[in-house]
Design a protein around this motif. Structure first.
Motif, PDB file in Angstrom:
ATOM      1  N   LEU A 267       0.961  -1.032   0.035  1.00 22.25           N
ATOM      2  CA  LEU A 267      -0.005  -0.080  -0.058  1.00 22.25           C
ATOM      3  C   LEU A 267       0.801   1.389   0.016  1.00 22.25           C
ATOM      4  N   PRO A 268       1.957   1.127   0.734  1.00 22.83           N
ATOM      5  CA  PRO A 268       2.730   2.621   0.725  1.00 22.83           C
ATOM      6  C   PRO A 268       3.189   2.914  -0.406  1.00 22.83           C
ATOM      7  N   SER A 269       3.393   2.092  -1.639  1.00 23.62           N
ATOM      8  CA  SER A 269       4.282   2.403  -2.796  1.00 23.62           C
ATOM      9  C   SER A 269       3.184   2.480  -3.876  1.00 23.62           C
ATOM     10  N   GLU A 270       3.231   3.624  -4.465  1.00 24.36           N
ATOM     11  CA  GLU A 270       2.090   4.088  -5.411  1.00 24.36           C
ATOM     12  C   GLU A 270       2.601   3.235  -6.875  1.00 24.36           C
ATOM     13  N   THR A 271       3.879   3.026  -7.145  1.00 26.50           N
ATOM     14  CA  THR A 271       4.356   2.593  -8.459  1.00 26.50           C
ATOM     15  C   THR A 271       3.842   1.044  -8.136  1.00 26.50           C
ATOM     16  N   ALA A 272       4.187   0.289  -7.268  1.00 29.90           N
ATOM     17  CA  ALA A 272       3.844  -0.840  -6.977  1.00 29.90           C
ATOM     18  C   ALA A 272       2.231  -1.226  -7.320  1.00 29.90           C
ATOM     19  N   LEU A 273       1.448  -0.254  -6.670  1.00 26.45           N
ATOM     20  CA  LEU A 273       0.200  -0.535  -6.744  1.00 26.45           C
ATOM     21  C   LEU A 273      -0.501  -0.204  -8.001  1.00 26.45           C
ATOM     22  N   THR A 274       0.246   0.781  -8.945  1.00 24.87           N
ATOM     23  CA  THR A 274      -0.339   1.133 -10.120  1.00 24.87           C
ATOM     24  C   THR A 274      -0.104  -0.115 -11.012  1.00 24.87           C
ATOM     25  N   LEU A 275       1.200  -0.556 -10.893  1.00 25.54           N
ATOM     26  CA  LEU A 275       1.465  -1.943 -11.740  1.00 25.54           C
ATOM     27  C   LEU A 275       0.530  -2.799 -11.460  1.00 25.54           C
ATOM     28  N   ILE A 276       0.456  -3.318 -10.190  1.00 22.56           N
ATOM     29  CA  ILE A 276      -0.645  -4.324  -9.706  1.00 22.56           C
ATOM     30  C   ILE A 276      -1.886  -4.125 -10.407  1.00 22.56           C
ATOM     31  N   ALA A 277      -2.321  -3.045 -10.142  1.00 29.59           N
ATOM     32  CA  ALA A 277      -3.628  -2.702 -10.771  1.00 29.59           C
ATOM     33  C   ALA A 277      -3.815  -2.743 -12.291  1.00 29.59           C
ATOM     34  N   TRP A 278      -2.940  -2.499 -13.044  1.00 32.69           N
ATOM     35  CA  TRP A 278      -2.890  -2.706 -14.577  1.00 32.69           C
ATOM     36  C   TRP A 278      -2.646  -4.102 -14.981  1.00 32.69           C
ATOM     37  N   ILE A 279      -1.661  -4.899 -14.229  1.00 36.42           N
ATOM     38  CA  ILE A 279      -1.342  -6.294 -14.563  1.00 36.42           C
ATOM     39  C   ILE A 279      -2.993  -7.045 -14.313  1.00 36.42           C
ATOM     40  N   GLY A 280      -3.504  -6.446 -13.239  1.00 38.25           N
ATOM     41  CA  GLY A 280      -5.000  -7.175 -12.914  1.00 38.25           C
ATOM     42  C   GLY A 280      -5.937  -6.756 -14.285  1.00 38.25           C
ATOM     43  N   GLY A 281      -5.996  -5.666 -14.385  1.00 38.30           N
ATOM     44  CA  GLY A 281      -6.978  -4.982 -15.548  1.00 38.30           C
ATOM     45  C   GLY A 281      -6.575  -5.947 -16.692  1.00 38.30           C
ATOM     46  N   ILE A 282      -5.362  -5.913 -17.028  1.00 40.11           N
ATOM     47  CA  ILE A 282      -4.865  -6.747 -18.491  1.00 40.11           C
ATOM     48  C   ILE A 282      -5.334  -8.083 -18.392  1.00 40.11           C
ATOM     49  N   THR A 283      -4.998  -8.832 -17.202  1.00 43.57           N
ATOM     50  CA  THR A 283      -5.408 -10.064 -16.976  1.00 43.57           C
ATOM     51  C   THR A 283      -6.808 -10.337 -17.220  1.00 43.57           C
ATOM     52  N   ALA A 284      -7.622  -9.334 -16.474  1.00 45.01           N
ATOM     53  CA  ALA A 284      -9.088  -9.660 -16.722  1.00 45.01           C
ATOM     54  C   ALA A 284      -9.651  -9.628 -17.939  1.00 45.01           C
ATOM     55  N   LEU A 285      -9.147  -8.761 -18.744  1.00 43.37           N
ATOM     56  CA  LEU A 285      -9.786  -8.387 -20.233  1.00 43.37           C
ATOM     57  C   LEU A 285      -9.161  -9.346 -21.080  1.00 43.37           C
ATOM     58  N   MET A 286      -7.960  -9.530 -20.887  1.00 42.95           N
ATOM     59  CA  MET A 286      -7.490 -10.791 -22.095  1.00 42.95           C
ATOM     60  C   MET A 286      -8.028 -11.991 -21.807  1.00 42.95           C
ATOM     61  N   ALA A 287      -8.207 -12.431 -20.693  1.00 41.93           N
ATOM     62  CA  ALA A 287      -8.664 -13.811 -20.278  1.00 41.93           C
ATOM     63  C   ALA A 287     -10.003 -13.974 -20.817  1.00 41.93           C
ATOM     64  N   ALA A 288     -10.939 -12.851 -20.597  1.00 43.75           N
ATOM     65  CA  ALA A 288     -12.458 -12.778 -21.001  1.00 43.75           C
ATOM     66  C   ALA A 288     -12.286 -12.833 -22.414  1.00 43.75           C
ATOM     67  N   THR A 289     -11.366 -12.203 -23.249  1.00 49.08           N
ATOM     68  CA  THR A 289     -11.572 -12.266 -24.718  1.00 49.08           C
ATOM     69  C   THR A 289     -11.420 -13.562 -25.165  1.00 49.08           C
ATOM     70  N   ILE A 290     -10.099 -14.471 -24.402  1.00 48.43           N
ATOM     71  CA  ILE A 290      -9.921 -15.802 -25.063  1.00 48.43           C
ATOM     72  C   ILE A 290     -11.002 -16.615 -24.627  1.00 48.43           C
ATOM     73  N   ALA A 291     -11.838 -16.445 -23.385  1.00 56.41           N
ATOM     74  CA  ALA A 291     -13.005 -17.356 -23.148  1.00 56.41           C
ATOM     75  C   ALA A 291     -13.984 -17.239 -24.097  1.00 56.41           C
ATOM     76  N   ILE A 292     -13.962 -16.315 -24.893  1.00 58.46           N
ATOM     77  CA  ILE A 292     -15.363 -16.420 -25.960  1.00 58.46           C
ATOM     78  C   ILE A 292     -15.135 -17.546 -26.784  1.00 58.46           C
ATOM     79  N   ALA A 293     -13.694 -17.828 -27.164  1.00 59.02           N
ATOM     80  CA  ALA A 293     -13.561 -18.818 -28.296  1.00 59.02           C
ATOM     81  C   ALA A 293     -13.099 -19.896 -27.896  1.00 59.02           C
ATOM     82  N   GLN A 294     -13.496 -20.668 -26.486  1.00 56.78           N
ATOM     83  CA  GLN A 294     -12.757 -21.872 -26.243  1.00 56.78           C
ATOM     84  C   GLN A 294     -14.011 -22.817 -26.378  1.00 56.78           C
TER      85      GLN A 294
END
Lengths: 607, 103, 166, 508, 478
Positions: A267-294
């Motif tokens: 929590l104290p580190s802004e950079t870490a938080l941003t990175l984490i958030a983005w990784i999370g977001g990207i994963t969420a979206l990417m996985a969802a898109t893949i899921a539609i074609a399985q």
């Protein structure tokens, strides 16, 4: 004897007993294993309901070197860990029971339960850990037990491969985590969660964010976040209960849990938080898109798990510890439910997993159908099911922190509804495509359906009254930071998703053709999961492979041939040349003799 | 009139003879001649000894020479016997044909 | 340049010449002859050095016994001027090099007059006994050993050249 | 008590002589004798272990016999924490080695004589308190190793066209080359230290003696490094193991190799502290080479024994790194890792031996799905592999973590980088080991291995089980050993080596 | 007194002449039996020699010493002689002629060696040396029907005579520049006169060194060794390797450390360099030998190099190390040669599978090789250990010795290679013919003695070390 120890060690004992003694008798093994986890569940319930503060047991000094290194083996008992305990033991118990039916008649029945218990032990270990080394230990143990369970049918080529892949991918994450822990330790001199928060302040900001990111690596591996997400879909090679327990409800969530547990570092580190958030977001979206074609019923769920985990990580990244845990809990319920449902379908279809070979099953397997539907709705976040509340919290959190992430999240929600709709419609509605299988399809036995119902109830009620978050935050009301209408407005998103999928797939003979047409090239990309596996395979084969070969060649040629061989060669050559003096001719001997004398005299007398 | 001969004169003579001896051993291939050369070596040594014992007025040198001569004689006897045996075996006394063992 | 010195120069040069001839001669018999001469001149030098007894022994043993032995063997094996190419040129080179080197070193070693750290007072010209007496008193042990040595030589020669082999 | 220690050390040697007198026609008796000897000395070792005073960091159970007064040589045995642990290792591994030796059917007599001699030699080295006898026992391994590999070994033909003769000769030469190099150093210390071979005494005398420690330490470091397969002197190791018979590889990879690192810890570090400080950086770098380079080389190997051979080279790297840290945590970790890796390597080689004895093929790609036919061995192998790739619950994890902590806290950038390499090394290790296991034990079963028999009877299972149990016990409760090792490391090894300022100390 | 001092020599002479007489009076008796008897008698003499005590003052007009040093070597020579006689007996059938004479010559040569052990005067030195050498001329060419034997004889003869020429010439110069041939006087005079000695004296010293270097086969006078070792009858080779070499070292030690110690600074560097060169030559040359006797020839050069290390160190430890080394080297080499005699083959390839054909021969040869290589627990190890210790001690004051030590280390490694190749033939390679080899009882006994000695001296070195210390003490070095 603190009851916590019983929770923790009962499964371990179960595993040991099964492997050493009752391996032969399947019933016993199963009973022992189930008994172990149920005990755990009961005790956890006690703790959960118990009024007043909890007491953590006195830690053992596990590894002590002078005053320099002190590594304890202890247990933290607080709201966070108890909630997680509840999830693990609760969902775990359900799945144990379910497995009784699902694994019936498998030659490795006992082995299965042994591994399951081992896993439970390690998972509980993670939950209870009170310091970094301990959590790392169980972290690894979880990894290995998942390795064993994924590769449970080890004679299946793909299964063995998948297990290996999962283990190694996790190892890469752990590499980062280990370094993070070391770095943290050198800056604070302790591993203990209790002592650390006080010392964090002393650490320079830069170092702290490095630490945060490194520790996050561990979570990336375990919770299968981008770019280490590739192992989770393959992990579906394991038996379905395993997928439900490990690769949906608990283990993959461990990453998120760990992040929450050590939030004081991130929590104290802004950079870490941003990175984490983005990784999370990207994963969420990417996985969802893949899921539609399985096409594999379980793989679709796997990708949806990925994207849900993405949500949680994103929540952590947005400093929303409580929402993350909330979603973790609800997700555990409905995703476990979905997997078990899928398992029951597979069971019904005699281990057929391709959704295009199913269809119209709702008549044959009503309970499975209903529960599966509930799961789907919950996952899609439909009011008033649990998913709605937890997902809302995350999305709204995003809304107020980062619009882009919110957009991604919302779109993911839409996709979620879409692909879950697709799965439902294709599997349960329309005309049966494989009549033979359809005719033999049958509802699963009670041991399997009962857990379904149990989990269904939870997935419905899990979110009501925001009970979980309240429990986490210790009762005091979260300030209502959003108006209710926003939440309900969000309901439109899944609705749209369902409608779209219904339009495409809710027919006698549905197919992907129209979507393919619409998406064109994009379809091939998502169908092939953005070619991540290929990429990594390439890297392993060519980058690592080349380096390794170079080393080997260096070893064989430079060191052995030229180095050692050269040395030996020169020696023997020197020997051969020296021996040329030994001509056998007395004159030359006499000459050398005389020469020797004169040379010696020269050096001593003349010089 | 005094002699301006010094010890060094004699030592030179013996030294040269000694060098001749070595040269002989190295140059010749006939075992017998080699042996003669070896005798020259010993004689060179004798000369040096005698000269020393003369100029240092110590008799031991001469006594030593006596032993050397005796031993030399014995050596020659044995050596020649071996050479004869060798000749019987190989019909030659040329040493450079003795190289069945080498390297 | 008195008589004594003249003799010295004569003997030494002659002796060295004979030495050269011993090596240079193609025919072993000739070499042997030169060797006899060399021994005799050597005896001469001994006389100049007042080692009369040794000189006598030199003539008897060397010029007598040893030479006879040599000639005897040469005749026995009737080695004719055997070697076609008299010398192996490498051999010659080697011999000259080593001998040359030795002499060159000798030049440095003998550059200063050689002196002894300790000198005696024995009068060597006094006659036999002061040479011979020590032989049987002072040098008894070496004398005995020499006797053994002669025995060995005898046995050895007999063994090596005994005709019948059982 | 003192005598018990001496007995535990020399009993195998004595029985070797006894076996020499037994008729070669009765292999059974000789085998029984070997089992008896190793077993009893294991029991004695355990007893001594139980009697060991954990508070006392010094040598215990010291037994000294005046041997050669003119040199000040004593036959002096004693154990401190470090040697105690390693003695235990020898006991365990040698006993298991004797147990799995039933695969030998030709010239058993010679075999067991050599094996017993080897055992005594190694345990003697670990317990010798006199530098001369340390060296004596150290070199004692040469003959048995040469013959064991040469006579009973096997090298699948065409591994770069190398024969077992080549392998064993190479191994012997390396061992000796290192030993003589070390000898020069030892003798220099002997004179600089006032002509005593007694390690304790010598340590006192060397303190403040004007000895130029730099080169002496180098001699010892590289001399012992040869045996410890320090890069680039490691090339004898993989092929050596590949050629050796099972028990020999167990002993060699398990314990003999540790003599090298033990020599460094026991002699080089405590007696030459200044010298040590001048070389640790280089040592750390070489250690990284061991870890990563050997690990990567292992990736390309096909022969099981070569894979494990290279992996053991890579694991020695961790030990070296731990030594290089010169701080209590690191060195203690190194010692513990010596133990852990010893047991683990022995286990792995014995398992390979088990199926190789039946398949006569240990080429990983040729084997497939063995786990169906030999489940027990399969399980053990998986556990061994997990242990070797540093999985918690096994002894290796605890020790590796300590090495990491030690190296990291050493502070200098070099060591930080080294630690990163080391941690990455674990990933590499897992890669090739899992590949090997997955290929040969998992996957579809290949019918041509139908003739395989699993270890069924307790007698067969015992050695593997024993080794596993040891790994697990120490893994679950490392303090069983660490509490013994640590005080000795602090007092015996590092008391003169000023620990480099660590980043941690600054923040405290 | 004189008789007491020389009784051992007298005994041997009597034995020798007695042998000749018996042969003369009843020819064609049982040669083997005679050999065994003589061996036993000599062995008894050896045992008897332990009743003799050192005599402090010099005897025979200061020419002869019976100090601890002398006794040590006398016993060594007696031991060697006994074994060689035994070998001779085993070898008897292979002599066409004069087995009795063979024994007699061995005994007389032994007499020479015994005297050598206690010489204290250059004249006696030369005479005794010649006694030994000339006897060896005969012994070497003893198989006069075999070209190789004769060839070896001729080579040994010519080079030997050459070297004795050098020796005499050297002695002449030493005598001429110091006025004495007696070691004690020599040492006294040299000690009195400070500074480096005059060149003529150094010349003499170096030439004497040449002669002795020839005996011990040190570079550059080693050249004869391989051929002669290969050609000579095996028992003679053994005698050369053990007796003659030891005699050479006895003289070397006596001359250098008793007579020429005051000028050590002059000759030490020479020995240092020679030692290094000898180590290199012997060990490199041996690498790819196929004939085991020739291999041992080269190896004996190598071992001369090791022992020269001890001499170069010029300290008590060095001297005693050399003596210890010689003693254990005797056992080791004798063991090896006993096996060679028993097997009767010279090509290493013909030893393949010896371990199977005859376990005891295999074990004996293997142990011998291991001991030569200097591997514990065999005596060779401690021998080398002491030598290295001596060198390192010297290195404390003169760092050049570190180089020597490193060269020595290299030599050890290389030697391990070729010795273990023999071991490999014995145990690893498959036997070409598997006919078991019969061994006579005395042979078996002798083998056991050697093996026990090798192991015993390797493990419990104390007795021999103390004897060597005592013997080396006579030089009063530090």
């Amino acid at each position: 004897m603190n009851p916590v120890w019983i929770i923790l060690f009962a499964p371990l004992c179960a595993a040991a007993v099964i492997t050493l003694l009752t391996r032969k008798s399947q019933t016993f093994s199963a009973l022992i294993s189930c008994a172990a986890i149920l005990t755990g569940f009961v005790i956890t319930m006690q703790l959960f309901l118990q009024k007043g503060e909890w007491v953590s047991p006195a830690p053992l000094q596990w590894l002590v070197v002078g005053d320099l290194v002190k590594i304890e083996f202890g247990a933290t008992i607080d709201r966070l860990s108890i909630l997680m305990l509840l999830v693990v033991t609760g969902v775990g118990s359900a799945i144990h029971i379910y497995s009784l039916g699902y694994m019936k008649g498998d030659p490795g029945f006992s082995r299965f339960f042994a591994c399951l218990s081992l896993f439970t032990f390690s998972m509980l270990g993670i939950v209870l850990s009170n310091n970094f080394i301990q959590i790392f230990i169980f972290w690894e143990l979880v990894g290995v037990s998942s390795y064993l369970l994924i590769g449970f049918w080890f004679e299946k080529h793909s299964a063995a491969e998948a297990g290996k892949k999962a283990f190694l991918t996790n190892r890469i994450g752990d590499f980062g985590m280990m370094l993070g822990v070391l770095l943290l330790w050198t800056n604070t001199g302790t591993f203990s969660f209790a002592e650390l928060p006080a010392k964090i302040a002393a650490i320079p900001a830069g170092t702290l964010s490095v630490i945060g990111v490194l520790i996050f690596c561990g979570a990336v591996g375990k919770s299968a976040q981008f770019p280490l997400h590739v192992w989770l879909p393959d992990a579906m090679e394991g038996p379905t209960p395993v997928s439900a327990l490990i690769h949906a409800a608990t283990m993959v969530a461990a990453g998120v849990y760990m992040l929450c547990r050590v939030s004081f570092v991130i929590l104290p580190s802004e950079t870490a938080l941003t990175l984490i958030a983005w990784i999370g977001g990207i994963t969420a979206l990417m996985a969802a898109t893949i899921a539609i074609a399985q096409n594999d019923i379980k793989r679709i769920l796997a990708y949806s798990t990925l994207s849900q985990l993405g949500y949680m990580v994103m929540a952590v990244g947005l400093a929303g510890i409580t929402p993350a845990m909330f979603h973790l809990t609800t997700h555990a319920f409905f995703k476990a439910l979905l997997f078990l449902g899928a398992g029951s379908v597979i069971h019904a279809m005699h281990h057929e997993q391709d959704i295009w070979k199913m269809g119209g099953l709702w008549k044959k397997t009503p309970i499975t159908f209903i529960t599966f539907l509930i799961g789907t709705l919950a996952l899609a976040g439909v009011y008033p099911l649990s998913g709605f509340y937890s997902k809302d919290q995350i999305l709204l959190l995003a809304l107020e922190h980062n619009k882009v992430l919110f957009a991604m999240g919302a779109f993911t929600a839409f996709l979620t509804a879409y692909y879950m709709g697709r799965e439902c419609f294709v599997v349960f509605f329309g005309k049966p495509r494989d009549n033979h299988a359809y005719d033999h399809a049958h509802e699963s036995p009670l041991v399997m359906t009962l857990p379904l119902v149990f989990l269904a109830v939870l997935s419905i009620a899990g979110g009501w009254g925001e009970y979980v978050p309240n429990f986490l935050t210790g009762g005091e009301e979260l300030e209502a930071h959003h108006e209710a209408w926003k939440g309900f407005a969000l309901l439109l998103v899944p609705a749209a998703g369902f409608l779209l999928s219904a339009k495409i797939y809710l027919k006698a003979n549905p197919s992907d053709a129209p979507v393919k047409a619409a998406l064109g090239r994009a379809w091939t990309w998502v169908e092939n999961k953005y070619y991540f596996d290929e990429l990594y395979a390439w890297i392993i084969k060519y980058v690592q492979g080349t380096i390794a070969t170079l080393c080997e060649l260096f070893d064989r040629w430079v060191l052995q041939k030229f180095g050692i061989g050269g040395l030996a060669g020169t020696t023997s050559v020197a020997g051969k040349t020296l021996r040329l003096l030994q001509t056998g001719n007395i004159q030359s001997y006499a000459f050398m003799f005389g020469l020797g004398v004169t040379v010696i005299i020269y050096y001593v007398v003349v010089k | 009139m005094t002699s301006e001969l010094t010890l060094n004169h004699y030592l030179w003579v013996s030294g040269l003879l000694f060098a001749l001896g070595i040269a002989g051993v190295i140059i010749r291939r006939n075992a017998l001649v080699i042996f003669m050369a070896l005798e020259m070596n010993l004689n060179a040594a004798n000369l040096a000894l005698i000269a020393f014992s003369k100029y240092n007025k110590i008799v031991d040198g001469q006594v030593f020479v006596f032993f050397i001569i005796a031993i030399a004689a014995a050596e020659v006897a044995v050596g020649l016997a071996i050479i004869v045996a060798l000749y019987k075996r190989k019909q030659t006394v040329s040493v450079n044909e003795l190289n069945s063992m080498r390297l | 340049m008195n008589f004594h010195d003249t003799l010295f120069w004569f003997f030494s040069i002659a002796m060295l010449l004979c030495g050269v001839l011993v090596i240079a001669n193609r025919n072993p018999v000739a070499s042997a002859m030169c060797l006899v001469l060399m021994f005799l001149f050597m005896a001469g030098l001994f006389v100049l050095l007042e080692a009369f007894f040794i000189a006598a022994i030199q003539v008897l043993v060397y010029a007598g016994a040893v030479m006879v032995l040599f000639l005897f063997v040469i005749m026995l094996l009737d080695i004719k001027a055997s070697e076609r190419r008299r010398f192996a040129y490498l051999g010659v080179l080697g011999g000259v090099v080593v001998a040359g080197a030795f002499v060159w070193e000798l030049r440095i070693i003998l550059s200063k007059p050689v002196t002894s750290l300790q000198t005696g007072t024995a009068d060597l010209s006094a006659g036999l006994e002061n040479v011979v007496k020590p032989l049987f008193q002072h040098y008894m042990l070496p004398f005995e050993v020499t006797a053994l040595l002669l025995l060995v030589a005898m046995v050895g020669v007999v063994l090596l050249s005994k005709k019948d082999l059982k | 008590m003192e005598n018990l220690l001496t007995i535990a050390i020399l009993l195998p040697l004595a029985s070797a002589f006894l076996a020499f007198l037994l008729p070669a026609k009765k292999p059974g008796a000789i085998r029984a004798l070997a089992l008896f000897a190793t077993g009893v000395s294991l029991l004695l070792t355990l007893y001594i272990f139980s009697q060991f005073d954990r508070q006392n960091a010094g040598y215990q159970f010291v037994k000294s016999i005046e041997w050669l007064p003119s040199f000040g040589i004593h036959l002096k045995f004693g154990v401190d924490g470090i040697s105690m642990v390693l003695l235990l290792l020898v006991g365990i591994v040698s006993f298991c080695g004797a147990l799995v030796s039933h695969e030998i059917h030709d010239r058993e007599k010679e075999y067991y004589i050599l094996f017993l001699a080897l055992t005594s030699g190694i345990s003697g080295t670990f317990c010798a308190m006199d530098m001369f006898f340390f060296y004596f026992f150290y070199e004692l391994a040469v003959i048995p190793m040469y013959l064991l590999i040469g006579m009973y070994g096997s090298l699948p033909a065409g591994k770069h066209g190398r024969t077992k003769e080549y392998a064993t000769m190479k191994l012997t030469l390396y061992l000796t080359a290192g030993a003589v190099l070390a000898l020069v150093g030892l003798l220099t210390m002997y004179y600089a230290g006032g002509r005593t071979f007694d390690m304790v005494q010598l340590r006192e005398n060397l303190r403040g003696s004007g000895l130029n420690q730099k080169w002496v330490f180098a001699a010892l470091l590289f001399g012992f490094g040869f045996l410890a397969s320090l890069f680039p002197f490691h090339t004898w190791s993989p092929i050596g193991y590949a050629a050796a018979p099972t028990a020999a590889s167990m002993m060699h990879a398990g314990v003999l190799k540790k003599l090298g690192t033990y020599g460094i810890i026991r002699l080089a570090l405590p007696l030459l502290p200044e010298g040590a400080r001048q070389w640790v950086d280089l040592l750390a770098i070489l250690a990284c080479f061991n870890i990563l380079y050997a690990g990567l080389a292992a990736l390309t190997q096909k022969d099981w024994k070569f894979v494990i051979g290279y992996s053991s080279v890579s694991h020695m790297g961790y030990i070296m790194l731990g030594i290089a840290t010169l701080n209590v945590v690191g060195v203690t970790g190194a010692v513990l890792l010596m133990f852990a890796h010893g047991v683990m390597a022995a286990l792995t080689f014995s398992l390979i031996g088990f199926f190789y004895h039946q398949t006569h093929n240990r080429n990983v790609p040729d084997l497939s799905g063995l786990a169906r036919k030999i489940p027990f061995i399969g399980v053990c192998m998986v556990m061994a592999v997990m242990a070797s790739s540093g999985l918690p619950g096994f002894a290796n994890f605890a020790s590796e973590v300590m090495v990491f902590i030690g190296a990291w806290s050493q502070g200098s950038t070099l060591f930080r980088i080294a630690t990163i390499c080391a941690v990455w090394g674990i990933v590499v290790t897992a890669t090739y080991l899992l590949w090997a296991v997955r290929t040969s034990f998992f996957g579809p079963f290949d019918e041509k291995w139908n003739m395989l028999n699993d270890a069924t009877t307790l007698k067969q299972k015992f050695p593997y089980a024993l080794l596993l149990v040891v790994l697990l016990v120490v893994g679950f409760w490392p303090r069983t050993l660490i509490d013994i090792i640590k005080p000795s490391v602090a007092k015996q090894v590092l008391s003169q080596t000023v620990e480099p300022k660590t980043a941690m100390v600054e923040t405290r | 007194m004189n008789l007491y001092a020389t009784q051992l020599e007298c005994l041997l002479v009597i034995l020798g002449i007695g042998t000749l007489l018996t042969d003369a009076f009843r020819p064609g008796g049982n040669r083997r039996a005679l050999g065994y008897t003589l061996a036993t008698l000599v062995f008894i003499t050896l045992l008897y020699s332990f009743t003799i005590h050192p005599v402090n003052e010099t005897l025979f007009h200061k020419m002869y010493r019976l100090d601890a040093f002398a006794l040590f070597f006398k016993r060594l020579f007696l031991l060697a002689t006994a074994f060689v006689l035994l070998m001779g007996a085993e070898f008897a059938e292979r002599f066409e002629t004069g087995v009795a004479e063979f024994y007699a010559l061995v005994l007389l040569a032994a007499t020479g060696m015994l005297i050598i052990a206690s010489v204290n005067d250059f004249i006696l030195l030369f005479v005794a040396l010649e006694l030994v050498t000339i006897t060896f001329y005969v012994l070497t060419s003893f198989l006069r029907r075999q070209t190789q034997s004769l060839e070896a004889g001729t080579k040994y003869l010519i080079l030997g005579a050459l070297s004795s020429g050098f020796t005499v010439y050297g002695i002449a110069y030493i005598f001429g520049t110091t006025g004495t041939t007696n070691f004690d006087k020599l040492a006294g005079i040299l000690h009195a006169q400070a500074g480096t000695p005059v060149p003529p004296f150094i010349l003499g010293m170096l030439l004497v060194l040449t002669g002795l270097g020839f005996k011990i086969a040190s570079v550059p006078f080693q050249i004869w060794a391989p051929d002669v070792y290969q050609g000579a009858p095996t028992p003679v080779t053994a005698f050369l390797a053990v007796g003659s070499k030891a005699a050479g070292f006895a003289l070397l030690l006596r001359v250098m450390l008793a007579g020429l110690l005051p000028v050590a600074s002059v000759w030490m560097p020479v020995i240092l360099v020679l030692s290094a060169a000898t180590l290199v030559y012997g060990n490199l040359g041996a690498i790819s030998q196929r004939n085991i006797k020739r291999l041992l020839g080269y190896s004996s050069i190598g071992h001369a190099g090791y022992m020269l290390m001890g001499l170069a160190a010029v300290n008590q430890l060095g001297a005693q190390a050399v003596m210890f080394y010689l003693a254990q080297y005797a056992f080791t080499n004798l063991c090896a040669f006993l096996v060679i005699v028993a097997v009767g083959r010279n090509e290493i390839s013909e030893y393949a599978g010896l371990g199977k054909r005859s376990p005891i021969l295999g074990a004996a040869l293997f142990l011998a090789m291991a001991s030569l290589a200097g591997v514990p627990p065999l005596s060779g190890f401690f021998g080398k250990f002491q030598l290295f210790a001596a060198v390192i001690q010297a290195a404390q004051t003169d760092s050049r010795f570190y180089v020597l030590a490193l060269i020595g280390s290299g030599a050890v490694v290389v030697s391990l290679y070729y010795y273990f190749n023999v071991a490999r033939a014995i145990y690893i390679e498959e036997a070409t013919d598997i006919t078991p080899l019969p061994i006579s009882l005395p042979m078996r006994a002798a083998l056991y003695v050697c093996m026990i000695a090798m192991l015993g001296l390797g493990i419990y070195q104390r007795p021999l070390v103390e004897a060597a210390t005592l013997a080396a003490g006579v030089f009063g070095l530090r």
